[in-house]
Design a protein around this motif. Structure first.
Motif, PDB file in Angstrom:
ATOM      1  N   VAL A 212       0.833  -1.205   0.000  1.00 47.17           N
ATOM      2  CA  VAL A 212       0.000   0.000   0.000  1.00 47.17           C
ATOM      3  C   VAL A 212       0.865   1.252   0.000  1.00 47.17           C
ATOM      4  CG1 VAL A 212      -1.717   1.316   1.300  1.00 47.17           C
ATOM      5  CG2 VAL A 212      -1.943  -1.178   1.120  1.00 47.17           C
ATOM      6  N   TRP A 222      -5.700   2.844  -2.462  1.00 51.30           N
ATOM      7  CA  TRP A 222      -6.085   1.443  -2.290  1.00 51.30           C
ATOM      8  C   TRP A 222      -7.581   1.317  -2.030  1.00 51.30           C
ATOM      9  CZ3 TRP A 222      -5.952  -1.582   2.772  1.00 51.30           C
ATOM     10  CH2 TRP A 222      -6.128  -2.962   2.544  1.00 51.30           C
ATOM     11  N   PHE A 235      -6.042  -0.894  -6.919  1.00 50.34           N
ATOM     12  CA  PHE A 235      -5.305   0.361  -6.768  1.00 50.34           C
ATOM     13  C   PHE A 235      -5.626   1.233  -7.977  1.00 50.34           C
ATOM     14  CE2 PHE A 235      -2.769  -2.512  -4.179  1.00 50.34           C
ATOM     15  CZ  PHE A 235      -2.454  -1.743  -3.075  1.00 50.34           C
TER      16      PHE A 235
END
Length: 240
Positions: A212, A222, A235
């Motif tokens: 992330v 995210w 994403f």
């Protein structure tokens, strides 16, 4: 008087005999040496690999034949606005593989940067093929745990274009990182055991983990942070 003449004749004969012996080498002539054969040069030694193959990436133009199902006239991005990224990824089998992603040409550096980090960490990815291998069917691609990016389609549950239709989104390991509704259901049976977070399993993405953070550094958000529905695989550049 004949005796001196005879003596002189003997002296001349001796001188002639000496001159017939092997001549002395001239000062400028090098003495002859025995012939020798030099050993052949040793072959070059290749370095022994001490780790996995180096990460590689290549960015190229997208041809119509590359995206026969995922792109069509009327999509929000023309073919000229897309790029094919061929790159190395680390598999669940602990081996290096080569995968392909189609993304917007504006984010190729982002993709290469992040996936180079994932490869360096040996963070595993199941497979990485264009959604066109599945005839553009998003469900089949996800069911096969395929990591993919561009697909000219609407957002789930909406008539608006998805970020995938712009090449500005990617889904990673959708089995380990499923789309989970607010009620806690998943559309794919193989993802049932992965719908809770946090979860310490290979290929799983958790909040604030290094995957992330790697995407956040290049401006991607995210889907696991969405309120209500969670899209752990997702994403996108700038969110959405």
């Amino acid at each position: 008087m004949k005796r001196p003449a005879a003596l002189m004749a003997l002296i001349l004969a001796a001188v002639a005999a000496c001159s017939a012996e092997e001549p002395v080498a001239s000062p400028t002539q090098a003495p002859t040496q025995a012939a020798t054969t030099a050993p052949p040069p040793s072959p070059a030694q290749s370095e022994t690999p001490t780790g996995p193959p180096a990460f590689t990436s290549k960015v190229s133009a997208v041809k119509r034949d590359d995206v026969p199902y995922s792109w069509r006239p009327g999509c929000p991005v023309p073919l000229s606005g897309l790029r094919l990224v061929t790159l190395t990824y680390w598999g669940f089998d602990d081996k290096a593989h080569t995968g392909e992603l189609v993304v917007n040409k504006s984010v190729t550096d982002d993709i290469v940067t992040v996936f180079k980090q994932l490869y360096g960490w040996k963070w595993p990815i199941e497979r990485m093929e264009l959604v066109d291998v599945f005839k553009g069917d998003d469900f089949d691609s996800i069911d096969a745990n395929n990591t993919s990016a561009f697909n000219c389609r609407a957002a789930t549950g909406s008539s608006n274009w998805s970020k995938h239709a712009y090449g500005l989104a990617i889904d990673i390991n959708p089995q380990q990182n499923p789309y989970v509704t607010a009620g806690g259901s998943v559309a794919h049976d193989n993802a049932e055991e992965f719908k809770t977070r946090p979860l310490d399993e290979p290929g799983v993405i958790n909040g604030r983990d290094r995957v992330v953070r790697a995407f956040e550094k290049v401006g991607w958000e995210w889907g696991g942070y969405w309120s209500g529905t969670k899209d752990y695989q997702h994403f996108s550049k700038g969110g959405g």
